[in-house]
Design a protein around this motif. Structure first.
Motif, PDB file in Angstrom:
ATOM      1  N   HIS A  66     -12.931  -9.236 -96.602  1.00 13.55           N
ATOM      2  CA  HIS A  66     -12.802  -8.396 -97.718  1.00 13.55           C
ATOM      3  C   HIS A  66     -11.532  -8.209 -98.226  1.00 13.55           C
ATOM      4  O   HIS A  66     -11.362  -7.394 -99.422  1.00 13.55           O
ATOM      5  CB  HIS A  66     -13.532  -7.175 -97.296  1.00 13.55           C
ATOM      6  N   SER A  67     -10.371  -8.783 -97.633  1.00 17.21           N
ATOM      7  CA  SER A  67      -9.281  -8.541 -98.274  1.00 17.21           C
ATOM      8  C   SER A  67      -8.073  -9.598 -97.363  1.00 17.21           C
ATOM      9  O   SER A  67      -8.560 -10.246 -96.585  1.00 17.21           O
ATOM     10  CB  SER A  67      -8.563  -7.231 -97.906  1.00 17.21           C
ATOM     11  N   VAL A  68      -7.272  -9.799 -98.205  1.00 17.85           N
ATOM     12  CA  VAL A  68      -6.260 -10.824 -97.649  1.00 17.85           C
ATOM     13  C   VAL A  68      -5.850 -10.360 -96.161  1.00 17.85           C
ATOM     14  O   VAL A  68      -5.518 -11.581 -95.443  1.00 17.85           O
ATOM     15  CB  VAL A  68      -4.906 -10.814 -98.649  1.00 17.85           C
ATOM     16  N   TRP A  69      -5.545  -9.260 -95.946  1.00 12.04           N
ATOM     17  CA  TRP A  69      -5.136  -8.641 -94.701  1.00 12.04           C
ATOM     18  C   TRP A  69      -6.150  -8.626 -93.692  1.00 12.04           C
ATOM     19  O   TRP A  69      -5.707  -8.424 -92.424  1.00 12.04           O
ATOM     20  CB  TRP A  69      -4.547  -7.334 -94.996  1.00 12.04           C
ATOM     21  N   SER A  70      -7.313  -8.986 -94.167  1.00 13.20           N
ATOM     22  CA  SER A  70      -8.252  -9.224 -92.946  1.00 13.20           C
ATOM     23  C   SER A  70      -8.265 -10.602 -92.468  1.00 13.20           C
ATOM     24  O   SER A  70      -9.380 -10.931 -91.657  1.00 13.20           O
ATOM     25  CB  SER A  70      -9.802  -8.485 -93.201  1.00 13.20           C
ATOM     26  N   LEU A  71      -7.875 -11.489 -93.318  1.00 13.02           N
ATOM     27  CA  LEU A  71      -7.646 -13.063 -92.759  1.00 13.02           C
ATOM     28  C   LEU A  71      -6.866 -13.074 -91.532  1.00 13.02           C
ATOM     29  O   LEU A  71      -6.061 -12.251 -91.075  1.00 13.02           O
ATOM     30  CB  LEU A  71      -6.902 -13.926 -93.947  1.00 13.02           C
ATOM     31  N   PRO A 102      -3.923 -14.888 -89.522  1.00 12.99           N
ATOM     32  CA  PRO A 102      -2.417 -15.257 -89.973  1.00 12.99           C
ATOM     33  C   PRO A 102      -2.596 -16.849 -90.334  1.00 12.99           C
ATOM     34  O   PRO A 102      -1.868 -17.057 -91.524  1.00 12.99           O
ATOM     35  CB  PRO A 102      -1.805 -15.432 -88.671  1.00 12.99           C
ATOM     36  N   LEU A 103      -3.356 -17.716 -89.986  1.00  6.08           N
ATOM     37  CA  LEU A 103      -3.212 -19.128 -90.530  1.00  6.08           C
ATOM     38  C   LEU A 103      -3.852 -19.202 -91.698  1.00  6.08           C
ATOM     39  O   LEU A 103      -3.538 -19.759 -92.829  1.00  6.08           O
ATOM     40  CB  LEU A 103      -4.104 -19.956 -89.442  1.00  6.08           C
ATOM     41  N   GLN A 104      -5.107 -18.335 -91.977  1.00  2.00           N
ATOM     42  CA  GLN A 104      -5.810 -18.426 -93.355  1.00  2.00           C
ATOM     43  C   GLN A 104      -4.989 -17.778 -94.510  1.00  2.00           C
ATOM     44  O   GLN A 104      -5.077 -18.010 -95.578  1.00  2.00           O
ATOM     45  CB  GLN A 104      -7.195 -17.454 -93.093  1.00  2.00           C
ATOM     46  N   ARG A 105      -4.268 -16.449 -94.043  1.00  4.39           N
ATOM     47  CA  ARG A 105      -3.521 -15.777 -95.102  1.00  4.39           C
ATOM     48  C   ARG A 105      -2.057 -16.699 -95.423  1.00  4.39           C
ATOM     49  O   ARG A 105      -1.975 -16.812 -96.586  1.00  4.39           O
ATOM     50  CB  ARG A 105      -2.933 -14.551 -94.234  1.00  4.39           C
ATOM     51  N   LYS A 106      -1.724 -17.348 -94.590  1.00  6.11           N
ATOM     52  CA  LYS A 106      -0.571 -18.320 -94.990  1.00  6.11           C
ATOM     53  C   LYS A 106      -0.969 -19.364 -95.723  1.00  6.11           C
ATOM     54  O   LYS A 106      -0.451 -19.518 -97.071  1.00  6.11           O
ATOM     55  CB  LYS A 106       0.053 -19.049 -93.711  1.00  6.11           C
ATOM     56  N   SER A 107      -2.182 -19.801 -95.533  1.00  6.08           N
ATOM     57  CA  SER A 107      -2.455 -21.047 -96.461  1.00  6.08           C
ATOM     58  C   SER A 107      -3.058 -20.533 -97.828  1.00  6.08           C
ATOM     59  O   SER A 107      -2.692 -21.329 -98.838  1.00  6.08           O
ATOM     60  CB  SER A 107      -3.859 -21.701 -95.719  1.00  6.08           C
ATOM     61  N   LEU A 108      -3.543 -19.347 -97.959  1.00  6.93           N
ATOM     62  CA  LEU A 108      -4.020 -18.725 -99.060  1.00  6.93           C
ATOM     63  C   LEU A 108      -2.782 -18.513-100.027  1.00  6.93           C
ATOM     64  O   LEU A 108      -2.629 -18.990-100.893  1.00  6.93           O
ATOM     65  CB  LEU A 108      -4.861 -17.522 -98.990  1.00  6.93           C
ATOM     66  N   LEU A 109      -1.917 -17.711 -99.429  1.00  5.74           N
ATOM     67  CA  LEU A 109      -0.717 -17.183-100.254  1.00  5.74           C
ATOM     68  C   LEU A 109       0.174 -18.401-100.604  1.00  5.74           C
ATOM     69  O   LEU A 109       0.824 -18.242-101.356  1.00  5.74           O
ATOM     70  CB  LEU A 109       0.283 -16.386 -99.490  1.00  5.74           C
ATOM     71  N   GLN A 110       0.254 -19.643 -99.807  1.00  2.17           N
ATOM     72  CA  GLN A 110       0.931 -20.603-100.241  1.00  2.17           C
ATOM     73  C   GLN A 110       0.325 -21.686-101.661  1.00  2.17           C
ATOM     74  O   GLN A 110       0.732 -22.522-102.055  1.00  2.17           O
ATOM     75  CB  GLN A 110       1.123 -21.534 -99.115  1.00  2.17           C
ATOM     76  N   PRO A 167     -11.698 -27.598 -97.733  1.00  3.94           N
ATOM     77  CA  PRO A 167     -12.745 -26.708 -98.502  1.00  3.94           C
ATOM     78  C   PRO A 167     -12.072 -25.688 -99.418  1.00  3.94           C
ATOM     79  O   PRO A 167     -11.013 -25.229 -99.137  1.00  3.94           O
ATOM     80  CB  PRO A 167     -13.815 -26.154 -97.478  1.00  3.94           C
ATOM     81  N   ILE A 168     -12.607 -25.793-100.742  1.00  6.11           N
ATOM     82  CA  ILE A 168     -12.218 -24.809-101.639  1.00  6.11           C
ATOM     83  C   ILE A 168     -12.129 -23.220-101.249  1.00  6.11           C
ATOM     84  O   ILE A 168     -11.229 -22.905-101.289  1.00  6.11           O
ATOM     85  CB  ILE A 168     -12.977 -24.952-102.882  1.00  6.11           C
ATOM     86  N   TYR A 169     -13.252 -23.122-100.369  1.00  5.94           N
ATOM     87  CA  TYR A 169     -13.419 -21.719 -99.822  1.00  5.94           C
ATOM     88  C   TYR A 169     -12.305 -21.343 -98.963  1.00  5.94           C
ATOM     89  O   TYR A 169     -11.452 -20.240 -99.217  1.00  5.94           O
ATOM     90  CB  TYR A 169     -14.565 -21.860 -98.956  1.00  5.94           C
ATOM     91  N   ASN A 170     -11.882 -22.361 -98.215  1.00  5.63           N
ATOM     92  CA  ASN A 170     -10.838 -21.951 -97.271  1.00  5.63           C
ATOM     93  C   ASN A 170      -9.438 -22.012 -97.930  1.00  5.63           C
ATOM     94  O   ASN A 170      -8.380 -21.277 -97.531  1.00  5.63           O
ATOM     95  CB  ASN A 170     -10.583 -23.156 -96.296  1.00  5.63           C
ATOM     96  N   LEU A 171      -9.161 -22.819 -99.083  1.00  3.48           N
ATOM     97  CA  LEU A 171      -7.916 -22.784 -99.767  1.00  3.48           C
ATOM     98  C   LEU A 171      -7.611 -21.494-100.546  1.00  3.48           C
ATOM     99  O   LEU A 171      -6.696 -20.965-100.598  1.00  3.48           O
ATOM    100  CB  LEU A 171      -7.916 -23.956-100.810  1.00  3.48           C
ATOM    101  N   CYS A 172      -8.763 -21.206-101.195  1.00 11.07           N
ATOM    102  CA  CYS A 172      -8.495 -19.799-102.134  1.00 11.07           C
ATOM    103  C   CYS A 172      -9.139 -18.633-101.498  1.00 11.07           C
ATOM    104  O   CYS A 172      -9.081 -17.616-102.280  1.00 11.07           O
ATOM    105  CB  CYS A 172      -9.064 -20.335-103.505  1.00 11.07           C
ATOM    106  N   GLN A 173     -10.081 -18.544-100.528  1.00 11.37           N
ATOM    107  CA  GLN A 173     -10.694 -17.402-100.085  1.00 11.37           C
ATOM    108  C   GLN A 173     -11.428 -16.465-101.083  1.00 11.37           C
ATOM    109  O   GLN A 173     -10.779 -15.287-101.213  1.00 11.37           O
ATOM    110  CB  GLN A 173      -9.609 -16.618 -99.089  1.00 11.37           C
ATOM    111  N   PRO A 174     -12.202 -16.774-101.684  1.00 12.89           N
ATOM    112  CA  PRO A 174     -12.937 -16.025-102.953  1.00 12.89           C
ATOM    113  C   PRO A 174     -13.628 -14.690-102.450  1.00 12.89           C
ATOM    114  O   PRO A 174     -13.699 -13.765-103.061  1.00 12.89           O
ATOM    115  CB  PRO A 174     -14.021 -17.002-103.532  1.00 12.89           C
TER     116      PRO A 174
END
Length: 366
Positions: A112-117, A119-127, A271-278
């Motif tokens: 439900h937020s960037v900070w609940s991802l 570390p690997l998921q958050r790094k990929s998203l922010l990049q 997957p798009i979901y993993n890249l942008c975490q909607p």
């Protein structure tokens, strides 16, 4: 004093009114409302969590694909050159899509937020989120969904390029600002206050586009990925060290994807979901590759881009993935592999409103 026109709309749970333009006539609305039952059917199926059970039965093959829209937030989007009835239809589709995303992302196991991802998921998203501070927007780019052209637009807006037609090889890092470049507090500020958008594409068409481009044209990918794929999945080549990697079949590529962890895939087929975490990012607008021209024009207008900045036209050498081409390639893959592949991309289908592909034996005979 003239009578006030009657407001036309539906009420959200919060009580705010979603305004629709009055339809031209009841007959016209009925003619254009045929899409609603199919979209409603799709939304109900998604909400019930039954998509995975539908893969083998093919029950979603006939569902029409509405244009993806924003995540739970109302966006005044009006297609250009449309009549009132189509406008009403578009807003209904957007509202259904918003509810679908809210329903899926509202589940307890969803971030439900960037900070609940992680570390690997958050790094990929922010990049993958590009920043423009002047126009106050964030763009999450998805490879093989017109991201090179969007990067051109960002470079023009920042002054790094004179215009989108400049003949220069695209550098996917230079003169671009990524959200990962900022400390946590500045990331939070931009996520809270900037306009956030992304663009999506039919998942299998995106995979096929990546396959044809990377293994048919890019030698670096042929050496790094193609050679390894052939060693793994082609009989008699396990110990061959002289493989060029330029003749990977689509079935071999699919088998490779089955053995890959979605969170560690190359970005071109992650997957798009993993890249942008909607679910973690409340995107204000989710555009569609299938409606690229009109959706891109809307975004440029929404962020206040100067009139001379336009979205680039597709290059003359571009090879589109047609329905016929996608049908041909999917039907070359044994059904058992496709049935294993679809669950890896199931969130891309369900969240963004794409029907699962029909790959039954009967369909593939045609």
């Amino acid at each position: 004093m003239p009578a006030r026109k009657k407001e036309c709309g539906i009420k959200r749970a919060s009580g705010s009114l979603i305004h629709f333009r009055p339809p031209v006539s009841a007959t016209t609305v009925r003619r254009h409302s045929a899409v609603v039952p199919s979209v409603l059917t799709f939304a109900v199926i998604v909400a019930s969590g039954g998509l995975l059970l539908m893969i083998e039965k093919g029950m979603l093959n006939s569902v029409q694909t509405p244009p993806p829209r924003a995540n739970g937030k109302k966006v005044e989007y009006r297609p250009r050159n449309s009549d009132a009835a189509v406008d009403v239809e578009s807003q209904i589709v957007q509202e259904i899509r918003n509810r679908t995303i809210r329903s899926m992302c509202g589940q307890k196991n969803m971030p439900h937020s960037v900070w609940s991802l992680s570390p690997l998921q958050r790094k990929s998203l922010l990049q993958h989120i590009l920043v423009n501070d002047e126009h106050r927007f964030l763009y999450c780019y998805i490879p093989k969904v017109a991201c090179s052209n969007w990067k051109r637009v960002l470079k023009v807006l920042s002054g790094a390029l004179a215009n989108v037609d400049v003949k220069v090889k695209m550098d996917h890092r230079a003169d671009l600002v990524f959200l990962s470049d900022f400390p946590p507090e500045e990331i939070r500020h931009r996520l809270r206050h900037y306009f956030k958008f992304m663009f999506v594409r039919e998942p299998m068409a995106r995979l096929l586009s990546a396959y044809r481009n990377k293994f048919g044209e890019i030698e670096a990918y042929q050496r790094k990925y193609g050679a390894e794929i052939i060693r793994r999945y082609r009989k008699g080549y396990a110990k061959d060290k002289k493989i060029a990697g330029n003749d990977v079949t689509f079935t071999e590529f699919v088998r490779y994807l089955l053995d890959e962890d979605p969170e560690r895939m190359n970005e071109h087929w992650m997957p798009i979901y993993n890249l942008c975490q909607p679910c973690a990012i409340g995107y204000d607008f989710i555009g569609s590759y299938e409606r690229l021209e009109s959706d891109a024009a809307y975004v440029l207008e929404r962020v206040g881009a100067p009139q001379h900045v336009r979205f680039p036209e597709r290059q003359t050498w571009y090879k589109p993935v047609t329905k016929e081409t996608l049908h041909y390639y999917l039907c070359t893959v044994p059904q058992k592999f496709l049935k294993e592949l679809l669950p890896k991309y199931i969130l891309d289908f369900s969240l963004f409103g794409y029907p699962l592909p029909n790959t039954t034996t009967e369909y593939c005979r045609h």
